[in-house]
Each structure stands twice: as C-alpha cells, then as structure tokens.
Design a protein around this motif. Structure first.
Motif, short mmCIF file in Angstrom:
data_model
loop_
_atom_site.label_atom_id
_atom_site.label_comp_id
_atom_site.label_asym_id
_atom_site.label_seq_id
_atom_site.Cartn_x
_atom_site.Cartn_y
_atom_site.Cartn_z
N SER A 85 63.06 26.00 41.61
CA SER A 85 62.86 24.55 41.53
C SER A 85 61.52 24.15 42.13
CB SER A 85 64.00 23.82 42.25
OG SER A 85 65.20 23.93 41.53
N LEU A 86 61.11 24.82 43.21
CA LEU A 86 59.82 24.52 43.82
C LEU A 86 58.69 24.86 42.84
CD1 LEU A 86 58.40 23.61 46.45
CD2 LEU A 86 58.27 26.03 47.08
N PHE A 87 58.82 25.98 42.17
CA PHE A 87 57.84 26.39 41.15
C PHE A 87 57.73 25.32 40.07
CE2 PHE A 87 56.48 30.45 38.65
CZ PHE A 87 55.26 29.86 38.39
N THR A 88 58.88 24.84 39.61
CA THR A 88 58.90 23.81 38.57
C THR A 88 58.19 22.54 39.04
OG1 THR A 88 61.01 24.71 37.78
CG2 THR A 88 60.39 22.50 37.03
N PHE A 89 58.46 22.14 40.29
CA PHE A 89 57.83 20.93 40.83
C PHE A 89 56.31 21.07 40.86
CE2 PHE A 89 55.88 19.25 44.75
CZ PHE A 89 55.87 17.90 44.41
N PHE A 90 55.81 22.19 41.34
CA PHE A 90 54.36 22.35 41.43
C PHE A 90 53.71 22.33 40.04
CE2 PHE A 90 54.92 24.30 45.79
CZ PHE A 90 54.19 23.33 46.44
N MET A 91 54.39 22.92 39.05
CA MET A 91 53.84 22.87 37.70
C MET A 91 53.81 21.44 37.17
SD MET A 91 52.47 24.76 35.43
CE MET A 91 51.92 24.53 33.73
N LEU A 92 54.84 20.68 37.48
CA LEU A 92 54.86 19.27 37.06
C LEU A 92 53.78 18.47 37.78
CD1 LEU A 92 58.73 18.69 36.96
CD2 LEU A 92 57.17 18.89 35.01
N MET A 93 53.52 18.80 39.03
CA MET A 93 52.44 18.13 39.75
C MET A 93 51.10 18.43 39.09
SD MET A 93 53.56 16.19 42.05
CE MET A 93 51.88 15.75 42.44
N LEU A 94 50.94 19.65 38.64
CA LEU A 94 49.69 20.06 38.00
C LEU A 94 49.45 19.28 36.71
CD1 LEU A 94 48.59 23.79 37.64
CD2 LEU A 94 48.08 22.12 35.90
N VAL A 95 50.47 19.19 35.88
CA VAL A 95 50.27 18.59 34.56
C VAL A 95 50.24 17.07 34.60
CG1 VAL A 95 51.30 20.58 33.41
CG2 VAL A 95 52.74 18.60 33.95
N THR A 96 50.71 16.47 35.71
CA THR A 96 50.67 15.01 35.81
C THR A 96 49.51 14.53 36.68
OG1 THR A 96 52.21 15.06 37.70
CG2 THR A 96 53.16 14.75 35.49
N ALA A 97 48.62 15.45 37.08
CA ALA A 97 47.54 15.11 38.00
C ALA A 97 46.62 14.05 37.42
CB ALA A 97 46.75 16.36 38.37
N ASP A 98 46.28 13.08 38.26
CA ASP A 98 45.37 12.00 37.88
C ASP A 98 43.93 12.32 38.28
OD1 ASP A 98 44.29 9.05 39.29
OD2 ASP A 98 44.79 9.12 37.16
N ASN A 99 43.76 13.35 39.10
CA ASN A 99 42.43 13.72 39.60
C ASN A 99 42.40 15.21 39.86
OD1 ASN A 99 43.16 14.17 42.61
ND2 ASN A 99 44.01 12.15 42.12
N LEU A 100 41.21 15.74 40.07
CA LEU A 100 41.04 17.18 40.21
C LEU A 100 41.61 17.72 41.51
CD1 LEU A 100 37.43 17.57 38.75
CD2 LEU A 100 39.56 18.39 37.73
N VAL A 101 41.61 16.93 42.57
CA VAL A 101 42.17 17.38 43.84
C VAL A 101 43.68 17.54 43.72
CG1 VAL A 101 42.48 16.83 46.29
CG2 VAL A 101 40.29 16.37 45.18
N GLN A 102 44.32 16.58 43.09
CA GLN A 102 45.76 16.67 42.86
C GLN A 102 46.09 17.83 41.93
OE1 GLN A 102 47.53 12.90 41.86
NE2 GLN A 102 49.34 13.86 40.98
#
Length: 642
Positions: A117-134
């Motif tokens: 689940s943690l892996f899934t969350f980080f991937m979702l954070m990556l694809v929803t990023a609004d900026n390069l730092v995120q």
C-alpha cells in the motif's frame, strides 16, 4: 480526488503500526479496502477529468518557501493523471487481493501488505505531482518502497543483494534527475509544472552553463531528466537491477513491473513533453535508447529459463517500446501501451505466480511441462496474457504496440525508421519467447519429478479472480481505449496534458502509413509463434543442438550480454578495493594508527617496559633511583649553565 490518493497511505499506516492488534486478516482487509476504495474512486475521477474534460488542481498546503523557491503540495488532475491513477489503483488492487492467497503461509503478512500500500501511495503521489519537487518526492518514495519489497525476505542473502542493487542503480539515475530539476529551476526560476510548460517555447534556444561548458539548455536538461527515467524504467545501461528484482515475492514483481515503478520514467517523459518537444537531440536519444533496450531485452528473454525472469526481460523490452514512442513524439501511444501493458503484464506475472504455487515453488521452465490439464484456468489466462503481449489481433497489446510501430514509421525520420525496424524484429522475438514459455511450462511431457507432479493443483479463487479481472483488461483495454488515446478523438481526450508540435505529430501520420506497415508486425508475431512451436513441440532437440553449435552466442545471451560482469569489473571491484583501502590503510593504519589506537599502543608499550622495573629486587630499585638522580642532576646543571 484526494481520497483516491491518500487511502492507500492510510491503509499502509494502519497495517504497519497496528499489525499486532489487527493480525494477518485484519491487515489484509485494511490494505485491500484502502486500495480498493481508491480504485473505485478513480473511476469517477477518470469520467470527470478525462472524459468530461474537466482538469483540476487540488491545493493541499504551502510546502516549501525559501527565497525564490515556492513549492506547494497540490494534486494535479488532468487526463494523463486520470489515466495513470485509474491504471495504478486497479492493478494494485488486484495485486493486493492476489497476495491474500499467495502469501498466506508467510510470517510477516501485515508488513508485506503495508509495503504494497505504501508503494501504491508513492506512485500516486508521483503521477499527481503539481511540481518537480513533489514529483521527486514520489520518485524517491517508490525507490524506497521497492527496496523494502524486493528485500522483503531479508533472511535470504540474494534478496538483500538484489534490493541493494536496485537501490544503488536507481540512485545513479536519480542523480541525473535531481540535476535536471536544479537546472530547470535555474532556467525557469520555478518548479511549478504549468508555469514551466507555458514558458518552454520561449526557452527553446536558451543556453546554460554546465560542467564549464555553454550548452543548449533544453537538450541538457532533457537529457539529465531522461537519465532519471533510464534508471527508474530500466533502460539499457541502467537496467541491471530489473531481473534481480525477481528475488521479491511474485506480487511484488507484478506491481513493480506492470503499473508502478518501471512506468514512472515513461510517465515523466510524457508529463514533460513540452520540454522534450523543444529538443530534437533529446528526442533522438530517447528513441535510440528505447529501441536498443527493446532489442537487448528481447534477445536475452529468448534464452532465459526462469519463468519470472523471462517475463521481467519482457517488461524491459516493452518499456523500450514506450520510450521510443515518446522519442518520436507519440506520447499518447506510449501511454496507451503503458496502460494496456499494465493489465497483460500483471496478468502474466500473477499467472506465473499461480504456476509457481502449483509447482511447489519451482521456477525453472525446463522442469515443468504437461501441467495444463491440472491448472486449466491458469493455463487459459496465461494464453490470454501471451496473446496480448505478442500483439495478436484483437487483444490489447495489438492496438497499442502496432500504433507505436506505425508512429515510428510515420515520423519520417532516420531514428524513426531505425525504431520501426528494430521494433518489428522485437515483435518477432517477443512472440517467440512468449510461446517458448507457454509451451515449455504447460505442454509436452512432464519434466518434474513424480512428487511435484502429484501435488500440482489450481490456485484458490482469491488468486484466480484477480487474474480474470486482469484478463478482461488484457482483452478489451486496447479496443476500448484506441479512439480516445490514439484515434481521431485523441486531441479532445488529451487536451493540454500532452504537448506535441505540429511538425512532430507522428500519431496522425500513423493513420496514413502503407498497409504493409500495419500488417508486417502481425506477420512477424505469428512467425515467432510458429517458430516456437516448431522448435519446442515438433523438433524439441533442435534448440539444444543450436545452443551447442552456437555456444558463444548462446552464452552471451544467457549471461545477459555480460553487463553484470562488465559493471563488476569497472565499478564494483574498484569500489570495494577503494573502500577496503580507505578502511584498512586510511582509517585503520593512518587515522587510528596515529590517533587513539597509536597513542594507546605507545602508552601500553611504555608502561610494559616500566613494569619490568617492578621486580622485587632491592638493587634494581637502587639502580633506578641512582639513574633518576643522575638525570635530575644533569638537567639541573644544564639549565644552570645555560
């Protein structure tokens, strides 16, 4: 929208922190529910954002404020994000459910489910990023989660080594990605994606100083960013971690290789398409690297014998397709293949897990055969996955892979032609090694011992149902998505999520290629299947004969072009030599030798010598006293004379 991203994190936190209270079943329910709800919520998000043409940005908080650097934590939802969120959550949900059956004998189920689940969350954070730092936050997050999952069975030295290898190789790529982000900030004075995209055309001819040289800014930055993509998506040169990642449990292989970590690089290139479109050189490099990776991995996959490693090299090869699609500006075709590939590749990995489960943990296809009658459902589902992978009409892979090849031809450039011919050859090899796996695993005479064959059995429903869901995607995802992703409705569908210059519109050109360009890859795929049947069913002695007659080539391919041995010679051994030298000679001999260890040894030596005077004999003490008096008198007289 926010819940679709953060529910997997909530499930991971509960399962990881409350594992003793929840137990195995509780952790499975919590994590599967979190990801399952996220998958359900991804459907209305896709309908609203992608089909309803309603892109949105959800601002959560101001994250970093330091001088000119202003970074907010925001979730960017456009068509590209909606496609990725839908794909990631549904494939991850199927993997979570499958893991209930596959991992039921394991002693650390809550930890495993929390990692998934943690892996899934980080991937979702990556694809929803609004900026390069995120984006970098999610990028590094999937790297950490992959390290934990690949090394999940940490009591195995091979699993630990594979996890460390994946982590280190990805750090090489991530260093380039970080430099690229720094360069983008220097050039654009922001890391906000929409602001960067709006100014990208005006910076097309900008120059930037890098390593003491004045270089084209866009080319330099795009190549640095692409180095990050090469590491995360296992492109040629930074691919060596991918096969070793098979040391993790099979559900991990499916999650990493299908919809999450390895697709991050493809997503990043597509997301940053406004930048890449401004550099012909960068696009050319992406095309060449992608096509070369597809060819390399396909050649290696033709001779591997571990069922999971064959599928792993297939992933590497298919990622090459996605990248050279982006290289010829067919970003929509690359993402289309990413989506269809996620379904049939997850199906193949989980199907392989079902085979391994049935064969008492045996993974060598040379020790299988003749088991299709015992596991008919798994057999049929693996057929579907292989048909989609080989690009046979009218399965999902046919629509996406053939569109990529047609776009490469339609690009009308030398590198596009190179990618088309290499990609067509790879289509032949893909079909060959897919059917080699299928025939050796399920057909022919049993090659396992009687004890193993006596225990061959079908997997439980909790493992079969996810396979059926993925098989539905492997059959219908291509036909359902074709018009939206790469058909005549694509401009409306993608909106501003992907930027392509009018002169680079290879997807439009793909619709007007000659008929033979459309049929040639299918012909080659069928030829590959026929060749596999002839070699492994009609004349099964021929492969062994060819391996003996062409032994140098066979060993070269079996040993993966000797990349591991080359890197061991160039980097690993020198690093160990340098490390041991600094440890033994530098730290041990110089620093410790002249520092605490040296002082302690000197004092110990002096006091050992002084100890000899403590003999118990009066004349020894008298001699010491006289010698001491002589020293004192000499010192006094010398000072008085001075």
């Amino acid at each position: 929208m926010t819940l679709a991203v953060f529910l997997p994190l909530l499930g991971a936190a509960i399962a990881g922190l409350m594992n003793r209270r929840l137990g195995d079943l509780g952790a499975q329910i919590v994590t599967c529910s979190g990801v399952g709800l996220a998958a359900l919520l991804a459907i209305p998000v896709f309908l609203d954002v992608a089909l309803g043409h309603n892109p949105q940005t959800v601002v959560l908080l101001d994250w970093v404020s330091s001088g000119d650097l202003q970074v907010r934590w925001a979730l960017k939802f456009d068509t590209l994000t909606a496609v990725m969120v839908l794909t990631v959550t549904w494939v991850s949900f199927m993997v979570h459910v499958y893991s209930i059956g596959y991992m039921h004998h394991d002693g650390s189920i809550p930890r495993f489910q929390a990692y998934l689940s943690l892996f899934t969350f980080f991937m979702l954070m990556l694809v929803t990023a609004d900026n390069l730092v995120q984006m970098f936050f999610g990028w590094e997050g999937v790297g950490v989660a992959s390290y934990l999952l690949i090394g999940f069975w940490y009591e195995r030295p091979s699993a630990n080594a594979a996890a460390i290898k994946a982590f280190l190789v990805n750090r090489v790529g991530d260093f380039g990605f970080a430099l690229g982000i720094f360069g983008v900030f220097v050039l654009f004075d922001t890391v906000h994606l929409d602001t960067i995209f709006a100014a990208s055309a005006s910076m097309a001819n900008a120059r930037i100083e890098f390593l003491g040289l004045e270089l084209p800014a866009m080319t330099t930055l795009c190549l640095l960013l692409f180095v990050g993509a090469m590491g995360k998506s296992a492109q040629l040169g930074l691919h060596t971690w991918l096969p070793d990642a098979m040391e993790g449990p099979t559900p991990v292989s499916a999650l990493i290789h299908a919809a999450t970590m390895v697709t991050a690089g493809v997503f990043m290139v597509a997301r940053l398409s406004p930048l890449f479109e401004q550099s012909e050189t960068a696009l050319m490099v992406v095309t060449i690297v992608g096509a070369s990776t597809a060819f390399f991995a396909a050649t290696v996959g033709c001779v591997q014998n571990d069922i999971k490693r064959i599928i792993a090299y297939s992933t590497c090869s298919q990622l090459g397709y996605m990248f050279f699609a982006c290289g010829v500006s067919a970003y929509s075709a690359g993402i289309f293949h990413l989506m269809t590939h996620a379904f049939f590749k997850a199906l193949l990995f989980l199907g392989a897990g079902s085979v391994i489960h049935a064969m008492s943990d045996e993974q060598d296809i040379r020790k299988m055969g003749g088991i299709w009658k015992h596991i008919k459902v798994t057999w049929m589902l693996m057929w579907i996955g292989n048909l989609a992978l080989a690009g046979i009409p009218f399965f999902a892979g046919y629509y996406s892979k053939d569109t990529i090849l047609e776009a490469a031809w339609g690009a009308g450039t030398p590198v596009g032609q190179f990618a088309f011919w290499v990609g067509s050859l790879v289509a032949f090899m893909t079909a060959f090694y897919s059917w080699r796996l299928l025939l050796l695993t399920f057909h022919g005479k049993p090659r396992a011992d009687d004890h193993v064959m006596a225990h061959v059995h079908e997997s439980p429903p909790v493992m079969i149902v996810p396979l059926i869901v993925l098989a539905i995607g492997a059959i219908f995802a291509g036909a359902l998505g074709y018009e939206l992703f790469v058909g005549h409705d694509r401009a409306t569908f993608w909106g501003e999520a992907i930027a392509v210059l009018a002169a680079h519109d290879s997807v439009e050109a793909a619709h007007a290629v000659p008929a033979w360009v459309k049929t040639f890859p299918v012909f080659l795929a069928v030829s590959g299947i026929v060749l596999a049947y002839l070699l492994y069913v009609v004349a099964p002695m021929v492969p062994r004969f060819l391996a003996e007659r062409l032994n140098p080539l066979y060993r070269f391919l079996l040993n993966k072009w000797y990349f591991d041995e080359l890197y061991d010679f160039l980097f690993v051994r020198p690093a160990f030599w340098l490390g041991r030298g600094l440890w033994k000679d530098g730290d041990g001999a110089v620093i410790d030798g002249c520092g605490p260890d040296g002082v302690a040894a000197f004092c110990k030596g002096v006091f050992l010598r002084l100890q000899r005077f403590q003999s118990g004999l009066v004349y020894h003490y008298a001699f010491a006293m006289i010698a001491g008096m002589a020293v004192l008198v000499t010192w006094y007289v010398y000072n008085q004379a001075g």
